[in-house]
Design a protein around this motif. Structure first.
Motif, PDB file in Angstrom:
ATOM      1  N   CYS A 237      37.457   9.846  43.170  1.00 22.72           N
ATOM      2  CA  CYS A 237      38.773  10.099  43.854  1.00 22.72           C
ATOM      3  C   CYS A 237      38.807  11.549  44.268  1.00 22.72           C
ATOM      4  O   CYS A 237      39.013  12.511  43.312  1.00 22.72           O
ATOM      5  CB  CYS A 237      39.910   9.246  43.026  1.00 22.72           C
ATOM      6  SG  CYS A 237      40.641  10.099  41.601  1.00 22.72           S
ATOM      7  N   CYS A 238      39.884  11.916  44.941  1.00 19.28           N
ATOM      8  CA  CYS A 238      40.795  13.003  45.598  1.00 19.28           C
ATOM      9  C   CYS A 238      41.919  12.999  44.143  1.00 19.28           C
ATOM     10  O   CYS A 238      42.141  12.655  43.185  1.00 19.28           O
ATOM     11  CB  CYS A 238      41.484  13.143  46.639  1.00 19.28           C
ATOM     12  SG  CYS A 238      42.785  12.004  46.967  1.00 19.28           S
ATOM     13  N   GLU A 239      42.074  14.863  43.917  1.00 18.32           N
ATOM     14  CA  GLU A 239      42.912  14.697  43.441  1.00 18.32           C
ATOM     15  C   GLU A 239      44.299  14.209  43.560  1.00 18.32           C
ATOM     16  O   GLU A 239      45.127  14.133  42.902  1.00 18.32           O
ATOM     17  CB  GLU A 239      43.019  16.430  43.304  1.00 18.32           C
ATOM     18  CG  GLU A 239      44.260  17.315  42.528  1.00 18.32           C
ATOM     19  CD  GLU A 239      44.165  19.077  43.324  1.00 18.32           C
ATOM     20  OE1 GLU A 239      45.231  19.467  42.214  1.00 18.32           O
ATOM     21  OE2 GLU A 239      43.191  19.555  43.586  1.00 18.32           O
ATOM     22  N   GLU A 240      45.268  14.282  44.767  1.00 25.04           N
ATOM     23  CA  GLU A 240      46.364  13.237  45.144  1.00 25.04           C
ATOM     24  C   GLU A 240      46.631  12.330  44.514  1.00 25.04           C
ATOM     25  O   GLU A 240      47.299  11.244  43.920  1.00 25.04           O
ATOM     26  CB  GLU A 240      46.206  14.018  46.857  1.00 25.04           C
ATOM     27  CG  GLU A 240      47.449  12.481  47.129  1.00 25.04           C
ATOM     28  CD  GLU A 240      47.902  12.212  47.887  1.00 25.04           C
ATOM     29  OE1 GLU A 240      48.759  11.466  48.592  1.00 25.04           O
ATOM     30  OE2 GLU A 240      47.057  13.542  49.199  1.00 25.04           O
ATOM     31  N   HIS A 241      44.830  10.875  44.713  1.00 28.95           N
ATOM     32  CA  HIS A 241      45.515  10.011  44.312  1.00 28.95           C
ATOM     33  C   HIS A 241      45.096  10.252  42.408  1.00 28.95           C
ATOM     34  O   HIS A 241      45.259   9.208  41.904  1.00 28.95           O
ATOM     35  CB  HIS A 241      44.136   9.239  45.284  1.00 28.95           C
ATOM     36  CG  HIS A 241      43.854   8.579  46.214  1.00 28.95           C
ATOM     37  ND1 HIS A 241      43.786   9.440  47.176  1.00 28.95           N
ATOM     38  CD2 HIS A 241      45.048   7.736  46.364  1.00 28.95           C
ATOM     39  CE1 HIS A 241      44.808   8.683  48.408  1.00 28.95           C
ATOM     40  NE2 HIS A 241      45.261   7.987  47.528  1.00 28.95           N
ATOM     41  N   PHE A 242      44.211  10.817  41.596  1.00 28.61           N
ATOM     42  CA  PHE A 242      44.182  11.540  40.767  1.00 28.61           C
ATOM     43  C   PHE A 242      45.180  11.588  40.167  1.00 28.61           C
ATOM     44  O   PHE A 242      45.735  10.800  39.126  1.00 28.61           O
ATOM     45  CB  PHE A 242      43.097  12.351  40.193  1.00 28.61           C
ATOM     46  CG  PHE A 242      43.040  12.272  38.504  1.00 28.61           C
ATOM     47  CD1 PHE A 242      41.333  11.742  38.267  1.00 28.61           C
ATOM     48  CD2 PHE A 242      43.326  13.177  38.035  1.00 28.61           C
ATOM     49  CE1 PHE A 242      41.164  12.261  37.341  1.00 28.61           C
ATOM     50  CE2 PHE A 242      43.473  13.128  36.377  1.00 28.61           C
ATOM     51  CZ  PHE A 242      41.914  12.468  36.452  1.00 28.61           C
ATOM     52  N   ARG A 243      46.779  12.252  40.555  1.00 31.23           N
ATOM     53  CA  ARG A 243      47.119  12.420  40.354  1.00 31.23           C
ATOM     54  C   ARG A 243      48.705  11.198  40.707  1.00 31.23           C
ATOM     55  O   ARG A 243      49.443  11.146  39.571  1.00 31.23           O
ATOM     56  CB  ARG A 243      48.427  13.464  40.973  1.00 31.23           C
ATOM     57  CG  ARG A 243      47.261  14.778  40.474  1.00 31.23           C
ATOM     58  CD  ARG A 243      48.837  16.055  41.376  1.00 31.23           C
ATOM     59  NE  ARG A 243      48.824  16.219  42.136  1.00 31.23           N
ATOM     60  CZ  ARG A 243      48.130  16.704  43.003  1.00 31.23           C
ATOM     61  NH1 ARG A 243      46.829  17.260  42.866  1.00 31.23           N
ATOM     62  NH2 ARG A 243      48.809  16.609  44.423  1.00 31.23           N
ATOM     63  N   ARG A 244      48.491  10.571  41.505  1.00 28.33           N
ATOM     64  CA  ARG A 244      49.260   9.241  41.674  1.00 28.33           C
ATOM     65  C   ARG A 244      48.748   8.361  40.662  1.00 28.33           C
ATOM     66  O   ARG A 244      49.701   7.999  40.334  1.00 28.33           O
ATOM     67  CB  ARG A 244      48.707   9.006  43.295  1.00 28.33           C
ATOM     68  CG  ARG A 244      49.849   7.288  43.316  1.00 28.33           C
ATOM     69  CD  ARG A 244      49.310   7.259  44.782  1.00 28.33           C
ATOM     70  NE  ARG A 244      49.492   8.103  45.767  1.00 28.33           N
ATOM     71  CZ  ARG A 244      49.158   8.039  47.492  1.00 28.33           C
ATOM     72  NH1 ARG A 244      48.830   7.083  47.712  1.00 28.33           N
ATOM     73  NH2 ARG A 244      49.441   9.214  48.165  1.00 28.33           N
ATOM     74  N   ILE A 245      48.085   8.529  40.413  1.00 24.20           N
ATOM     75  CA  ILE A 245      47.501   7.043  39.562  1.00 24.20           C
ATOM     76  C   ILE A 245      47.764   7.530  37.781  1.00 24.20           C
ATOM     77  O   ILE A 245      48.310   6.771  36.977  1.00 24.20           O
ATOM     78  CB  ILE A 245      45.421   6.644  39.116  1.00 24.20           C
ATOM     79  CG1 ILE A 245      45.094   6.201  40.645  1.00 24.20           C
ATOM     80  CG2 ILE A 245      45.697   5.844  38.058  1.00 24.20           C
ATOM     81  CD1 ILE A 245      43.632   6.138  40.303  1.00 24.20           C
ATOM     82  N   ALA A 246      47.705   8.493  37.744  1.00 25.14           N
ATOM     83  CA  ALA A 246      48.435   9.790  36.429  1.00 25.14           C
ATOM     84  C   ALA A 246      49.408   9.586  36.032  1.00 25.14           C
ATOM     85  O   ALA A 246      49.934   8.760  35.382  1.00 25.14           O
ATOM     86  CB  ALA A 246      47.133  10.692  36.036  1.00 25.14           C
ATOM     87  N   GLY A 247      50.305   9.477  37.298  1.00 27.95           N
ATOM     88  CA  GLY A 247      51.593   9.758  37.348  1.00 27.95           C
ATOM     89  C   GLY A 247      52.326   7.852  37.036  1.00 27.95           C
ATOM     90  O   GLY A 247      53.416   7.071  36.349  1.00 27.95           O
ATOM     91  N   GLY A 248      51.718   6.857  37.249  1.00 24.78           N
ATOM     92  CA  GLY A 248      52.133   5.381  37.640  1.00 24.78           C
ATOM     93  C   GLY A 248      51.553   4.919  35.590  1.00 24.78           C
ATOM     94  O   GLY A 248      52.643   3.747  35.155  1.00 24.78           O
ATOM     95  N   LEU A 249      50.269   5.567  35.188  1.00 26.80           N
ATOM     96  CA  LEU A 249      50.058   5.277  34.170  1.00 26.80           C
ATOM     97  C   LEU A 249      50.890   5.398  33.142  1.00 26.80           C
ATOM     98  O   LEU A 249      51.141   4.882  32.068  1.00 26.80           O
ATOM     99  CB  LEU A 249      48.502   5.621  33.641  1.00 26.80           C
ATOM    100  CG  LEU A 249      47.613   5.007  34.207  1.00 26.80           C
ATOM    101  CD1 LEU A 249      46.452   5.896  34.265  1.00 26.80           C
ATOM    102  CD2 LEU A 249      47.562   3.887  33.711  1.00 26.80           C
ATOM    103  N   THR A 250      51.606   6.796  32.967  1.00 29.36           N
ATOM    104  CA  THR A 250      52.787   7.744  32.632  1.00 29.36           C
ATOM    105  C   THR A 250      54.231   7.525  32.957  1.00 29.36           C
ATOM    106  O   THR A 250      54.780   7.918  32.055  1.00 29.36           O
ATOM    107  CB  THR A 250      52.429   9.135  32.307  1.00 29.36           C
ATOM    108  OG1 THR A 250      52.264   9.074  33.647  1.00 29.36           O
ATOM    109  CG2 THR A 250      50.981   9.420  31.741  1.00 29.36           C
TER     110      THR A 250
END
Length: 368
Positions: free
Chosen positions: A26-39
């Protein structure tokens, strides 16, 4: 190669091979988006959060999961062919026909290769979340007939087979450089501490809202309908068997119970303005009856675990603690274990097993 996400043409943050994927990460934006949903509900330590994001990307990316399932299917098919050869009939129940495998036992061999403890539990109904999480925290992967027909008995074990195959580079290393933790470390982390507080298990592996491998129902249906050789054959047979067990419980008495719920208004609006039966309530009645019948059949070999809808096989106590297994999982693949005074030797590449007796002969049944 663009990001895995649909309609995203940004560059991925890592080479697919770094994570063991077949396709783009995944790109950096989607990585951060997934991480945000998990946390969003609870913080997660960075090393675990990074691996959790990789799991979610893997389940959505699909192609790597399908490759792993295909490899497992090919390996099981080869073993099935060997069992079908003349002279090996005693290792395959005649009533099951060609292609039959003891799938639970076969998966357990791969799991043991990554130091997972042996699981002897059957979930025959809805297990309260706290109790379910305690099993996860201890590294146990019970067989799950109580989760329902669509879910499948082995779906979560197949989830973790895929993850283990990817993380360990096809069972050749404890973990690849692209991952921070071993499969056992990741699995047990989801049932306790920050992983539990963040509800990460549900978000990663138990969310039926998306049509990808995160959804147990979607995953199970995909394997049943897929072209994965002995894997699809045996998962499909298991589904057919469970379906009959459920259908056997649908009688006049059950219909009357459903009607009683109807009279009490225990139904739901499905969004189209028409009041229709709450299928989940109806299925729960069937599942409870099917679970009771299943438990009765297993009574000679299994004991009920307290008040839980869980059966435990009458098996010897495991000699290793979870801490010892976690330590072992970090340093090596499990090469051998002692069981009933016999040594189990694992194939270094596949994690499949042969049991060697005094003269070095191979017991084919022990491979499954």
């Amino acid at each position: 190669m663009p990001c895995y996400a649909d309609r995203c043409d940004q560059a991925p943050i890592a080479d697919p091979g770094q994570w063991g994927f077949d396709r783009a990460t995944c790109c950096e934006e989607h990585f951060r988006r997934i991480a945000g949903g998990l946390t969003e509900n609870s913080p997660i330590a960075d090393s675990y959060l990074e691996d959790y994001v990789k799991i979610q990307v893997l389940m959505a990316e699909k192609t790597t999961v399908m490759r792993a399932l295909s490899e497992l299917g090919q390996e099981l098919s080869k073993l099935s062919e060997r069992l079908a050869q003349p002279g090996n009939e005693k290792y395959r129940p005649k009533s099951q026909g060609d292609g039959y495998l003891k799938l639970s036992t076969a998966l357990a061999k791969y799991e043991a290769y990554c130091w997972f403890p042996p699981s002897h539990e059957l979930f025959i109904g809805f297990v309260p979340p706290a109790d379910f999480n305690s099993y996860i925290a201890r590294g146990l992967m019970p067989k799950d007939p109580g989760a329902g027909l669509a879910h499948g008995d082995f779906t979560h074990r197949l989830h973790w087979h895929v993850l283990s195959r990817v993380i360990t580079q096809r069972f050749t290393r404890p973990k690849s450089d692209g991952w921070n933790h071993t499969p056992l470390e990741l699995y047990s982390s989801l049932g306790q501490g920050q992983g539990l507080a963040a509800n990460a298990w549900f978000k990663l592996l138990d969310d039926n809202s998306q049509p990808n491998f995160t959804s147990p129902d979607w995953f199970h249906k995909h394997v049943c309908n897929g072209d994965y050789g002995a894997l699809s054959i045996n998962v499909g047979r298991r589904y057919d068997k469970r379906k009959k067990e459920f259908e056997d419980q649908i009688d006049d008495s059950l219909q009357r119970q459903a009607q009683a719920l109807n009279d009490k208004g225990v139904w739901g609006d499905r969004g189209d303005g028409v009041i229709k039966p709450a299928k989940a309530v109806y299925n729960a009645i069937v599942a409870e009856k099917a679970g009771a019948a299943y438990a009765a059949r297993k009574a000679q070999k299994y004991n009920r675990v307290g008040d839980l809808p869980v059966l435990r096989r009458n098996a010897p106590q495991d000699e290793l603690t979870l801490e010892q297994r976690l330590s072992g999982s970090r340093s090596s693949l499990k090469q051998s274990s002692k069981d009933n005074k016999e040594w189990n030797t694992f194939n270094k590449r596949l994690g499949m097993i042969t049991r060697r007796h005094g003269g070095g002969s191979t017991n084919l049944k022990a491979m499954l």
